[in-house]
Design a protein around this motif. Structure first.
Motif, PDB file in Angstrom:
ATOM      1  N   ASP A  66     -12.260 -38.627 -28.211  1.00 33.33           N
ATOM      2  CA  ASP A  66     -12.696 -39.473 -27.099  1.00 33.33           C
ATOM      3  C   ASP A  66     -13.310 -40.752 -27.660  1.00 33.33           C
ATOM      4  N   VAL A  67     -12.661 -41.881 -27.400  1.00 37.50           N
ATOM      5  CA  VAL A  67     -13.119 -43.174 -27.917  1.00 37.50           C
ATOM      6  C   VAL A  67     -13.740 -44.026 -26.816  1.00 37.50           C
ATOM      7  N   THR A  68     -14.027 -43.422 -25.680  1.00 38.76           N
ATOM      8  CA  THR A  68     -14.555 -44.158 -24.531  1.00 38.76           C
ATOM      9  C   THR A  68     -15.846 -44.897 -24.873  1.00 38.76           C
ATOM     10  N   ASP A  69     -16.774 -44.237 -25.539  1.00 42.20           N
ATOM     11  CA  ASP A  69     -18.049 -44.882 -25.870  1.00 42.20           C
ATOM     12  C   ASP A  69     -17.843 -46.083 -26.791  1.00 42.20           C
ATOM     13  N   GLN A  70     -16.926 -45.966 -27.719  1.00 38.15           N
ATOM     14  CA  GLN A  70     -16.664 -47.072 -28.645  1.00 38.15           C
ATOM     15  C   GLN A  70     -16.050 -48.266 -27.912  1.00 38.15           C
ATOM     16  N   VAL A  71     -15.142 -48.006 -26.977  1.00 36.63           N
ATOM     17  CA  VAL A  71     -14.541 -49.083 -26.195  1.00 36.63           C
ATOM     18  C   VAL A  71     -15.591 -49.688 -25.268  1.00 36.63           C
ATOM     19  N   LEU A  72     -16.429 -48.853 -24.682  1.00 42.58           N
ATOM     20  CA  LEU A  72     -17.490 -49.344 -23.806  1.00 42.58           C
ATOM     21  C   LEU A  72     -18.453 -50.247 -24.588  1.00 42.58           C
ATOM     22  N   GLU A  73     -18.767 -49.871 -25.805  1.00 40.23           N
ATOM     23  CA  GLU A  73     -19.633 -50.704 -26.644  1.00 40.23           C
ATOM     24  C   GLU A  73     -18.960 -52.045 -26.943  1.00 40.23           C
ATOM     25  N   ARG A  74     -17.670 -52.024 -27.188  1.00 35.49           N
ATOM     26  CA  ARG A  74     -16.908 -53.261 -27.419  1.00 35.49           C
ATOM     27  C   ARG A  74     -16.987 -54.155 -26.179  1.00 35.49           C
ATOM     28  N   LEU A  75     -16.845 -53.564 -24.995  1.00 38.29           N
ATOM     29  CA  LEU A  75     -16.940 -54.326 -23.746  1.00 38.29           C
ATOM     30  C   LEU A  75     -18.338 -54.900 -23.556  1.00 38.29           C
ATOM     31  N   ARG A  76     -19.356 -54.132 -23.920  1.00 41.93           N
ATOM     32  CA  ARG A  76     -20.736 -54.627 -23.817  1.00 41.93           C
ATOM     33  C   ARG A  76     -20.953 -55.840 -24.717  1.00 41.93           C
ATOM     34  N   ARG A  77     -20.468 -55.738 -25.960  1.00 41.97           N
ATOM     35  CA  ARG A  77     -20.615 -56.868 -26.894  1.00 41.97           C
ATOM     36  C   ARG A  77     -19.876 -58.095 -26.377  1.00 41.97           C
ATOM     37  N   ALA A  78     -18.666 -57.907 -25.855  1.00 43.15           N
ATOM     38  CA  ALA A  78     -17.885 -59.024 -25.324  1.00 43.15           C
ATOM     39  C   ALA A  78     -18.597 -59.650 -24.127  1.00 43.15           C
ATOM     40  N   PHE A  79     -19.188 -58.826 -23.281  1.00 36.64           N
ATOM     41  CA  PHE A  79     -19.896 -59.337 -22.107  1.00 36.64           C
ATOM     42  C   PHE A  79     -21.129 -60.121 -22.543  1.00 36.64           C
ATOM     43  N   GLU A  80     -21.872 -59.581 -23.476  1.00 30.58           N
ATOM     44  CA  GLU A  80     -23.057 -60.288 -23.967  1.00 30.58           C
ATOM     45  C   GLU A  80     -22.686 -61.628 -24.597  1.00 30.58           C
TER      46      GLU A  80
END
Length: 164
Positions: free
Chosen positions: A144-158
């Motif tokens: 499950d890579v969901t958390d890693q992708v979610l972290e990537r989305l958070r960094r991109a949003f920031e």
């Protein structure tokens, strides 16, 4: 004499990941920000509709109280006012609902593209062979890579939020 290895022994095992798209759509900061933006955008109109609904309820209550003592033409005029306001509210509410749906769909499409791009970038950077989106019948937590992708989305949003 050839000592060829079986294909299974020669090829590296495929790298497979699983991503829970519902969790991404519920928790990605881009989606959360879009929801908040829509709430702010439509709040004044929703407030105005609620005020009209309150006015309608008060008018109906007044009609119920006063109609027995009102002249027939005054009672008819008040009833027409109530019916016109009721139709106006229903029409406005339906228009608001349709506009909100359209805007929500636009924001979701934009977020969906951004989420898919983040999944693809993650897969490429991590040399993944396959990413399977939800729903799946079974996936072990290790893939499950969901958390890693979610972290990537958070960094991109920031990063995009810091741009003036």
């Amino acid at each position: 004499m050839s000592f060829a290895l079986p294909l299974a022994a020669q090829a590296p095992s495929p790298r497979i990941g699983y991503v829970d798209m519902k969790r991404l759509l519920d928790n990605a900061p881009q989606v959360v920000a879009s929801r908040q933006k829509l709430e702010r955008e439509f709040a004044p109109r929703d407030t105005a509709l609620n005020a009209q609904s309150t006015k309608l309820a008060e008018l109906r209550a007044r009609y119920e109280r006063e109609s027995p003592t009102l002249a027939a033409d005054a009672a008819t005029a008040m009833r027409r006012e109530i019916e016109a306001l009721d139709r106006s509210i229903k029409r406005s509410r339906e228009t608001l609902r349709n506009e909100l749906k359209t805007r929500s769909d636009q924001e979701l499409d934009r977020s969906w593209r951004e989420i898919n791009n983040a999944v693809v970038e993650f897969a490429r950077e991590n040399d993944m062979d396959l990413i399977v989106p939800s729903p799946v019948v079974y996936a072990i937590p290790r893939i499950d890579v969901t958390d890693q992708v979610l972290e990537r989305l958070r960094r991109a949003f920031e990063a995009s939020s810091k741009i003036p």
